[in-house]
Design a protein around this motif. Structure first.
Motif, short mmCIF file in Angstrom:
data_model
loop_
_atom_site.label_atom_id
_atom_site.label_comp_id
_atom_site.label_asym_id
_atom_site.label_seq_id
_atom_site.Cartn_x
_atom_site.Cartn_y
_atom_site.Cartn_z
N CYS A 26 0.88 -1.20 -0.06
CA CYS A 26 0.00 0.03 0.21
C CYS A 26 0.86 1.25 0.05
O CYS A 26 0.54 1.99 -0.69
N LYS A 27 1.96 1.23 0.80
CA LYS A 27 2.98 2.20 0.53
C LYS A 27 3.78 2.67 -0.46
O LYS A 27 3.89 3.65 -1.11
N HIS A 28 4.06 1.47 -0.96
CA HIS A 28 5.29 1.69 -1.85
C HIS A 28 4.79 1.49 -3.49
O HIS A 28 5.29 1.68 -4.57
N GLY A 29 3.65 0.62 -3.43
CA GLY A 29 3.12 0.01 -4.88
C GLY A 29 4.06 -0.94 -5.44
O GLY A 29 5.17 -1.33 -4.86
N TYR A 30 3.51 -1.72 -6.42
CA TYR A 30 4.39 -3.06 -6.83
C TYR A 30 5.73 -2.63 -7.30
O TYR A 30 6.94 -3.27 -7.03
N ASP A 116 -1.68 -2.99 -8.94
CA ASP A 116 -0.39 -2.92 -9.63
C ASP A 116 -0.13 -4.49 -9.88
O ASP A 116 0.79 -4.69 -10.90
N ILE A 117 -0.56 -5.40 -8.86
CA ILE A 117 -0.11 -6.84 -9.02
C ILE A 117 -0.84 -7.57 -10.31
O ILE A 117 -0.47 -8.15 -11.09
N ARG A 118 -2.14 -7.20 -10.32
CA ARG A 118 -3.21 -7.38 -11.56
C ARG A 118 -2.31 -7.29 -12.89
O ARG A 118 -2.45 -7.80 -13.52
N ALA A 119 -1.92 -5.86 -12.88
CA ALA A 119 -1.19 -5.43 -14.14
C ALA A 119 -0.20 -6.29 -14.52
O ALA A 119 0.25 -6.23 -15.89
N ALA A 174 -15.99 -1.66 -11.10
CA ALA A 174 -16.27 -0.50 -10.33
C ALA A 174 -15.02 -0.14 -9.46
O ALA A 174 -14.89 0.88 -9.39
N ARG A 175 -14.39 -1.22 -9.08
CA ARG A 175 -13.13 -0.78 -8.19
C ARG A 175 -12.24 -0.51 -9.16
O ARG A 175 -11.28 0.50 -8.56
N LEU A 176 -11.94 -0.78 -10.15
CA LEU A 176 -10.92 -0.19 -11.23
C LEU A 176 -11.27 1.21 -11.28
O LEU A 176 -10.36 1.97 -11.41
N HIS A 177 -12.43 1.37 -11.48
CA HIS A 177 -13.13 2.84 -12.02
C HIS A 177 -12.55 3.78 -10.61
O HIS A 177 -11.99 5.10 -10.52
N GLN A 178 -12.64 3.29 -9.36
CA GLN A 178 -12.77 3.99 -8.30
C GLN A 178 -11.50 4.39 -7.95
O GLN A 178 -11.15 5.51 -7.42
N VAL A 179 -10.20 3.68 -8.21
CA VAL A 179 -8.91 3.87 -8.05
C VAL A 179 -8.10 4.48 -9.16
O VAL A 179 -7.11 4.81 -8.82
N THR A 180 -8.84 4.61 -10.28
CA THR A 180 -8.37 5.05 -11.53
C THR A 180 -8.91 6.37 -11.97
O THR A 180 -8.04 6.97 -12.77
N LEU A 181 -10.01 6.68 -11.64
CA LEU A 181 -10.65 7.97 -12.07
C LEU A 181 -10.63 9.03 -10.89
O LEU A 181 -10.74 8.62 -9.80
#
Length: 208
Positions: A26-30, A116-119, A174-181
């Motif tokens: 959560c702090k650093h990202g993948y 990040d992991i899913r990507a 919905a989760r994707l939109h919430q964190v990217t828009l």
């Protein structure tokens, strides 16, 4: 194996590693996640991490499996008898994190990190395999609720697996939109659409 190794191989140590991974991700990202960054989040050394996991990839695959186990442990919907109420509880847990003691901010930080992991999954077989396992397990949970509702005359006759696939794809979107828009109410709006409109369609009409 010496006494120190035994200490490092306890369930509590494994849980601490997973929680440290959660915090560091959560702090650093993948992209900026390192074994040292994970070690910094708990009172063990990086050597302890490598005692359990050879690489960051190995650790993250185990972390994805841990997330599924923790989700199932904290979900607690089996005590809900009504299929519709049970399905709404599952939607709220998946979409809003209502089953978690963590704050709403932590919930969306976690989904940002998970994105990040899913990507990486299209290019990483281990990630894709574990994510698929998680997906299939949760989708099966939704399908079982829908099938129970059909058998009890609460829901109309539909294909439970197909309906669960649609539901989970909608929640994921919905989760994707919430964190990217730059739209803070997407999850709440989609939740309302599912509960107020899709579930209204799913209910068995009177007299059917």
């Amino acid at each position: 194996m010496n006494a120190a190794d035994n200490t490092e191989n306890t369930p509590d140590t494994r849980t601490a590693i997973m929680e440290a991974t959660y915090a560091a991700l959560c702090k650093h990202g993948y992209a900026n996640l390192t074994m040292q960054a994970i070690a910094d989040e708990f009172d063990k050394t990086k050597a302890v991490l490598h005692y359990h996991y050879d690489t960051k990839e190995d650790l993250l695959v185990a972390f994805l499996d841990y997330l599924l186990d923790r989700f199932l442990d904290t979900l607690d919907i089996e005590t809900i008898d009504d299929p519709e109420e049970r399905l709404v509880a599952l939607v709220d847990a998946l979409l809003l994190g209502t089953h978690e003691p963590r704050s709403e901010t932590d919930h969306w930080e976690y989904h940002t990190a998970l994105l990040d992991i899913r990507a990486q999954a299209p290019h990483n077989d281990a990630f894709r395999e574990q994510l698929t396992t998680n997906y299939r397990h949760i989708e099966a949970t939704a399908a079982a609720i829908i099938e129970d509702g059909i058998e009890r005359g609460v829901f109309r006759e539909v294909d439970p697996e197909r309906a669960a696939t649609w539901l989970f794809a909608t929640i994921n979107g919905a989760r994707l939109h919430q964190v990217t828009l730059d739209e803070s109410d997407v999850a709440e709006d989609v939740r309302a659409a599912i509960v107020e409109e899709w579930l209204d369609w799913l209910r068995r009409p009177n007299g059917e």
